[in-house]
Design a protein around this motif. Structure first.
Motif, PDB file in Angstrom:
ATOM      1  N   ARG A  55      43.252 -19.880   8.288  1.00 42.00           N
ATOM      2  CA  ARG A  55      42.536 -18.552   9.956  1.00 42.00           C
ATOM      3  C   ARG A  55      43.921 -18.143   9.379  1.00 42.00           C
ATOM      4  NH1 ARG A  55      40.623 -22.783  11.539  1.00 42.00           N
ATOM      5  NH2 ARG A  55      39.040 -22.501  12.992  1.00 42.00           N
ATOM      6  N   GLY A  56      45.216 -18.699   8.304  1.00 42.47           N
ATOM      7  CA  GLY A  56      46.252 -17.465   9.014  1.00 42.47           C
ATOM      8  C   GLY A  56      46.332 -16.256   7.951  1.00 42.47           C
ATOM      9  N   PRO A  74      48.996 -25.528  14.515  1.00 41.27           N
ATOM     10  CA  PRO A  74      48.501 -25.660  13.025  1.00 41.27           C
ATOM     11  C   PRO A  74      46.940 -26.158  12.939  1.00 41.27           C
ATOM     12  CG  PRO A  74      50.703 -26.318  13.078  1.00 41.27           C
ATOM     13  CD  PRO A  74      50.308 -26.616  14.095  1.00 41.27           C
ATOM     14  N   HIS A  75      46.636 -26.718  13.601  1.00 45.41           N
ATOM     15  CA  HIS A  75      45.500 -27.295  13.867  1.00 45.41           C
ATOM     16  C   HIS A  75      44.452 -27.069  14.828  1.00 45.41           C
ATOM     17  CE1 HIS A  75      47.162 -30.043  10.273  1.00 45.41           C
ATOM     18  NE2 HIS A  75      47.995 -30.374  11.376  1.00 45.41           N
ATOM     19  N   TYR A  85      39.618 -27.783  16.920  1.00 40.30           N
ATOM     20  CA  TYR A  85      40.450 -28.710  16.361  1.00 40.30           C
ATOM     21  C   TYR A  85      40.592 -29.002  14.484  1.00 40.30           C
ATOM     22  CZ  TYR A  85      43.423 -33.237  14.832  1.00 40.30           C
ATOM     23  OH  TYR A  85      43.677 -33.725  14.464  1.00 40.30           O
ATOM     24  N   GLN A  86      40.919 -28.917  13.732  1.00 38.66           N
ATOM     25  CA  GLN A  86      40.326 -28.575  12.274  1.00 38.66           C
ATOM     26  C   GLN A  86      41.742 -29.510  11.973  1.00 38.66           C
ATOM     27  OE1 GLN A  86      38.605 -25.673   9.690  1.00 38.66           O
ATOM     28  NE2 GLN A  86      40.172 -25.961   8.235  1.00 38.66           N
ATOM     29  N   PRO A 122      40.266 -19.309  -0.149  1.00 41.01           N
ATOM     30  CA  PRO A 122      39.294 -20.083   0.443  1.00 41.01           C
ATOM     31  C   PRO A 122      40.518 -21.683   1.058  1.00 41.01           C
ATOM     32  CG  PRO A 122      39.189 -20.335  -1.887  1.00 41.01           C
ATOM     33  CD  PRO A 122      40.527 -19.201  -1.335  1.00 41.01           C
ATOM     34  N   GLY A 123      40.343 -22.279   2.485  1.00 41.44           N
ATOM     35  CA  GLY A 123      41.463 -22.980   3.655  1.00 41.44           C
ATOM     36  C   GLY A 123      40.593 -24.501   2.855  1.00 41.44           C
ATOM     37  N   PRO A 124      41.153 -25.031   4.261  1.00 37.17           N
ATOM     38  CA  PRO A 124      40.124 -26.508   3.816  1.00 37.17           C
ATOM     39  C   PRO A 124      39.023 -26.076   5.245  1.00 37.17           C
ATOM     40  CG  PRO A 124      42.092 -26.518   5.702  1.00 37.17           C
ATOM     41  CD  PRO A 124      41.940 -25.214   5.178  1.00 37.17           C
ATOM     42  N   SER A 125      38.389 -27.339   4.446  1.00 34.24           N
ATOM     43  CA  SER A 125      36.417 -27.009   4.784  1.00 34.24           C
ATOM     44  C   SER A 125      36.077 -27.386   5.801  1.00 34.24           C
ATOM     45  CB  SER A 125      35.396 -27.020   3.409  1.00 34.24           C
ATOM     46  OG  SER A 125      36.097 -28.451   3.636  1.00 34.24           O
TER      47      SER A 125
END
Length: 724
Positions: free
Chosen positions: A57-58, A461-462, A514-515, A720-723
């Motif tokens: 996202r950032g 951050p989440h 929320y992730q 790519p970030g966390p899925s």
């Protein structure tokens, strides 16, 4: 295909699948080093989902969309895009193939910002492997940058533009137990400043169903029953995204691409009509259709001196031609002469469109996007009916000539206010439509403004919060304005309505995500208020034909929420739960008058997945079981019953370059379609039985060195970030 033949096909395909896997394992597989297996397991735990990965996202530039990439492992990269669509958050694919976005239909599917022709949509997407896809943009509430007619949202598939030097690509083949086949090739060649790529394929298939329809005329009166089989067959070829790209330097890229396709189909309906006294008549309806399309697009992208500074221009010429010939025959049960007639309908569509966009980064993380667009559409439709025998409907012939031009300019400006990021936008469209049909001639001109606003706040951050608003319009298509009759069978026909007004919609959305640690919780609230909605209105003509035509049915409001929860269960196992519930207030017809009605509608998907930790190893498996349900739906005069369908998918790496997918669709043979229509003149209930459980076997072979990902900092969606 009989049930015994289907069982034989299923067993043969399953044993062949296992045999190929074990042979490949014996020849190629070797135990991976322990540290390699540990790294793969850690990566799986961090990224979570086996297919779709959310971009960081950032590093997302625009807040009006969600950007996804595909997990960078061999199985995900070999999965085709049609199978991937249903795994993207907010996207739902019904058993019929209909795609919805947050419950909204009329979704625009694009490849590289160009709409995919609907007639070949599934086949083109099945021929596009994940390894050819750079990213997927999901836009549930389009900003002013996009055409105001994208009322159902946009799914934009961006293919990779950079490939390793040399020849590479993939071959896909699949077949199923109901008689459908598809063979596709997706090659690419890159040398120096030139890149050539594309897709080519052919397909064929058939579909069998059983119709059961009961009609009471008037409602509660004598009933007639119609039963009989419906059979559809089709075949086609496509050449998609045939592209030649040239990079004179690192900042300039030019490409010329083409799309070509043809499709032939046949549909037959055999029916027997009876009432309380016994058989009344039998009927046969046979329709042969063919269509072909061509599209050529020129695209230019020039990067500026600053990062993210970009000029984009594209222009496209499209042609779509279709011809449909039908014959209808009614034979009385007691003997006597049959009545028959033939209809012909041909349609020629041509369009020219151009888009110019500027993307300009500004100081303090500000971002300005502005541009212009032009589109010109032309359509000629010829319709005719010819009596062949007996006492038939009177002959007629009609021609519809229509054209429309849309000129647009837009601007969006993204900036920060404290912890909030705002993206207001405004689009102005000038629209003109001319329609000539028989003695009717209309010329409509209007200019409208369509504002939009998107807001995002990263609370932690989440946790992210998105809020958006957009104004949209759905203008009637030329077919919806054409008053000529289009027969579906001997007793049923449809036509357009030249007096239709466009549907305007104010759409509001609020999204909370929320992730963390592979777990994702997402809640989306939405409210869509539409004026002059277009619904289907049915009545009976003096000739006894059931005629359905579109009408403006007043105001509709759809308020609801979608909840999504994904996360790990135990090692290698994950779950995914998605549910939507919304309240629809709409106008409906009762006793000849329009009344207000409110109904609750719902749908959902439950999935459980198993994934081997080391997807690089030959023999690596992925298993997925899913259940989809759809509650009752409602319209102006018609209601559709609920249904539940269950599917199972097994993905396996058969060798270092060969991948297999075994899918069982509609495991319990439950995807029946039922609807009921209530008018002042009659009540009708129609049921179409499911064609049955479908077993599909797909094989993908990758050759060459494959596509090349650009460096992380050059990917438009960021790394790519966390899925989830």
């Amino acid at each position: 295909m009989s049930s015994n033949n289907r069982l034989t096909w299923l067993l043969t395909a399953s044993f062949a699948f296992l045999a190929m896997s074990e042979n490949a394992r014996a020849q190629e597989s070797a135990p991976a080093p322990a540290d390699s297996q540990t790294a793969a397991a850690d990566e799986a735990e961090d990224e979570g989902d086996d297919i779709v990965v959310l971009a960081e996202r950032g590093d997302e530039i625009r807040i009006d969309r969600r950007t996804y990439t595909l997990r960078d492992d061999p199985v995900a990269q070999s999965t085709n895009m049609f199978d991937i669509l249903g795994r993207i958050p907010s996207v739902s694919v019904a058993p019929s193939g209909e795609i919805t976005l947050l419950g909204a239909s009329n979704v625009t599917i694009q490849i590289n910002n160009r709409p995919v022709p609907g007639a070949n949509l599934e086949q083109v997407l099945r021929g596009l492997p994940g390894g050819s896809v750079e990213r997927i943009e999901v836009i549930t509430n389009p900003s002013a940058q996009y055409s105001s007619s994208t009322s159902g949202g946009i799914i934009n598939i961006i293919t990779r533009q950079r490939f390793e030097t040399g020849f590479s690509g993939s071959v896909q083949a699949n077949a199923d137990s109901l008689g459908s086949q598809h063979l596709g090739l997706a090659p690419s060649y890159s040398q120096g400043r030139w890149t050539f790529s594309g897709q080519a394929g052919g397909y064929s298939g058939e579909y069998e169903s059983e119709l059961h329809r009961v009609r009471e005329t008037p409602p509660g009166g004598p009933a007639t029953t119609e039963t009989g089989p419906t059979t559809s067959t089709w075949e086609g070829l496509y050449l998609s995204q045939l592209q030649a790209a040239f990079n004179p330097n690192e900042r300039l890229r030019m490409s010329l691409s083409g799309d070509f396709g043809l499709n032939n189909s046949t549909q037959s309906q055999l029916s027997s009509l009876s009432d309380s006294g016994g058989p009344v008549s039998s009927s046969q309806a046979l329709t042969d259709s063919e269509m072909h399309y061509e599209s050529v697009t020129f695209d230019l992208q020039q990067q500026g001196n600053e990062p993210r500074e970009l000029l984009k221009f594209n222009t496209s010429i499209d042609s779509f031609v279709s011809v449909s010939n039908s014959t209808f025959t009614i034979t009385p049960a007691g003997g006597g002469g049959a009545t028959s007639y033939a209809t012909t309908r041909s349609q020629d569509n041509r369009s020219l469109s151009s888009n110019l966009d500027f993307e300009q980064p500004l100081p303090s993380e500000q971002f300005l996007t502005f541009g212009a667009a032009f589109e010109h559409l032309e359509q000629t439709t010829d319709s005719s009916l010819t009596p062949l025998s007996g006492v038939s409907i009177p002959a007629y012939a009609s021609t519809l000539e229509a054209s429309a031009q849309t000129s647009a300019a837009y601007a969006t400006y993204q900036f920060d206010v404290g912890d909030w990021t705002l993206l207001p936008g405004l689009r102005v469209e000038s629209y003109r439509r001319e329609v000539i049909s028989g003695a009717l001639e209309t010329d409509d001109t209007n200019t409208r403004a369509f504002p939009s606003l998107h807001v995002r706040n990263e609370l932690t951050p989440h946790i992210n919060v998105d809020i958006s608003y957009s104004s949209r319009i759905q203008r009637p298509g030329f077919d919806q304005l054409d008053p000529a009759l289009r027969f579906e069978d001997v007793n049923r026909a449809s036509s357009g309505n030249p007096n239709l007004d466009p549907t305007t919609t104010d759409a509001y959305e609020a999204n909370v995500v929320y992730q963390r640690n592979g777990t994702m919780f997402n809640v989306t609230f939405f409210d869509r208020i539409s004026q002059d909605i277009i619904s289907q209105f049915t009545d009976i003509t003096p000739d006894g034909v059931t005629l359905t035509r579109p009408v403006n049915a007043g105001e509709s409001e759809q308020r609801g929420l979608q909840v999504m929860l994904r996360g790990p269960i135990v090692e290698n196992w994950r779950y995914s739960l998605t549910g939507s519930v919304f309240s629809r207030e709409f106008d409906y017809l009762s006793g000849g008058t329009i009344s207000r009605r409110e109904e609750l509608e719902y749908n959902g998907v439950a999935q459980i997945d198993y994934r081997d930790a080391d997807q690089e190893a030959v023999g690596a498996n992925q298993f997925q079981f899913e259940t989809r349900f759809q509650g009752p739906r409602h319209g102006l005069q018609t209601e559709w019953d609920e249904f539940v369908v269950a599917n199972f998918t097994w993905r396996r790496r058969l060798s270092s370059r060969l991948f297999g997918v075994l899918t069982v669709q509609d495991i319990f043979d439950s995807a029946n379609r039922s609807s009921q229509t209530i008018t002042d003149d009659y009540y009708e209930r129609a049921e179409f039985q499911s064609p049955g459980t479908r077993l599909r076997l797909s094989l993908t072979y990758q050759f060459g060195s494959g596509p090349q990902r650009p460096p992380t900092d050059q990917q438009p969606g960021g790394p790519p970030g966390p899925s989830f």
